[in-house]
Design an enzyme around this catalytic site. Structure first.
Site, mmCIF file in Angstrom:
data_model
loop_
_atom_site.group_PDB
_atom_site.id
_atom_site.type_symbol
_atom_site.label_atom_id
_atom_site.label_comp_id
_atom_site.label_asym_id
_atom_site.label_seq_id
_atom_site.Cartn_x
_atom_site.Cartn_y
_atom_site.Cartn_z
ATOM 1 N N HIS A 66 26.852 -36.837 25.447
ATOM 2 C CA HIS A 66 25.764 -37.134 26.377
ATOM 3 C C HIS A 66 26.246 -37.876 27.627
ATOM 4 O O HIS A 66 25.471 -38.092 28.556
ATOM 5 C CB HIS A 66 24.629 -37.898 25.677
ATOM 6 C CG HIS A 66 24.900 -39.340 25.422
ATOM 7 N ND1 HIS A 66 25.367 -39.828 24.212
ATOM 8 C CD2 HIS A 66 24.762 -40.429 26.225
ATOM 9 C CE1 HIS A 66 25.480 -41.140 24.288
ATOM 10 N NE2 HIS A 66 25.129 -41.527 25.495
ATOM 11 N N ASP A 110 27.568 -35.552 18.749
ATOM 12 C CA ASP A 110 27.611 -36.183 20.076
ATOM 13 C C ASP A 110 29.047 -36.607 20.395
ATOM 14 O O ASP A 110 29.379 -37.792 20.469
ATOM 15 C CB ASP A 110 26.665 -37.386 20.106
ATOM 16 C CG ASP A 110 26.452 -37.932 21.515
ATOM 17 O OD1 ASP A 110 26.908 -37.284 22.474
ATOM 18 O OD2 ASP A 110 25.843 -39.006 21.644
ATOM 19 N N SER A 210 28.236 -46.137 25.537
ATOM 20 C CA SER A 210 28.317 -44.867 24.828
ATOM 21 C C SER A 210 29.678 -44.222 25.025
ATOM 22 O O SER A 210 30.285 -44.313 26.089
ATOM 23 C CB SER A 210 27.247 -43.896 25.320
ATOM 24 O OG SER A 210 26.030 -44.142 24.684
#
Length: 259
Positions: A66, A110, A210
């Site tokens: 992402h 992810d 992230s």
């Protein structure tokens, strides 16, 4: 490419809640690390620095899928604002390889590989972090380390200038899926690891971190993926687990790209 995991998630939970993931996660309850003590940490930039990553070979960085549109990768960084001419190496992203079965809605797979335009030079301040052929899933109660330059609380609108880390505690997947925690919204699958508070203190990742590593006993076992807000005891951070299957994808992608 057929992705069987997506089908099982669909049957497990027909209604999925879009969980705040943004571009990353902040270090909650942590502290500034000793400069360059985590020499494999990568700071990723699209238009601004907004994700973390792990240098796994001189030409490859592992991050979260992402974390889109990453243009530059900075290695040897401790302070974002400091020039750090003696340690910092900057590389452009030659090509991005998001996991072919990444699903934005249910958060599975992810993971993303970034191929750099040229190899980094390994030094005391810039080093690759290797990984094993098979990684054992950390048991509930295991203390693991996360790190990044993300925000340090839910109300701040700026990332931390310096690299920070915190110890998070692995939480049983059944517990993490319970109504008290994520309640199957989204489903925490076997390809994910929940880790956060030990039940007493806030310890988490959120906006800005992230793609950074989850390290258990010094080994790379996961990648920071998503959470709901930051630092909530019953909404721990969720990490993409580097299972044997995921490690095979990483190695095969790197090998094919270098042919």
């Amino acid at each position: 490419m057929f992705c069987p995991g997506a089908l099982s998630v669909l049957f497990s939970c027909m209604v999925l809640l879009i969980v705040q993931s943004s571009h990353g996660s902040e270090i909650i309850g942590g502290k500034e690390v000793e400069p360059h003590s985590l020499p494999f940490m990568a700071l990723l930039e699209s238009k601004i620095p907004d994700c973390g990553g792990t240098l796994i070979s001189p030409k490859w960085v592992l991050t979260a899928a992402h974390c889109a549109d990453i243009k530059k990768v900075y290695l040897g960084v401790h302070s974002i604002k400091a020039k750090e001419k003696d340690s910092r190496q900057v590389r452009k992203v030659k090509r991005s390889f998001p996991h072919p079965c990444y699903d934005k809605a249910d958060k599975v797979n992810d993971l993303m590989l970034l191929k750099l335009d040229k190899p980094v030079k390994q030094t005391k301040m810039v080093k690759c972090l290797g990984f094993d052929n098979t990684i054992r899933e950390p048991a509930a109660g295991t203390s693991c380390l996360v790190a990044g330059w993300g925000k340090t609380n839910n109300v701040s609108n700026q990332m931390s200038d310096v690299l920070r880390s915190v110890n998070v505690t692995v939480i049983d997947r059944v517990k993490c899926n319970s109504p008290e925690y994520y309640g199957l919204k989204p489903v925490i699958t076997s390809s994910m690891i929940c880790a956060g508070s030990d039940g007493k203190n806030s310890a988490d990742t959120c906006q800005g971190d992230s793609g950074g590593p989850l390290l258990c006993n010094g080994a790379l076992v996961g990648v920071t993926s998503f959470g709901r807000k930051c630092g909530l005891i019953k909404k721990p951070g969720v990490y993409a687990f580097l299972s044997e299957k995921q490690l095979s994808w990483i190695k095969n992608t790197m090998k094919k790209s270098d042919i």
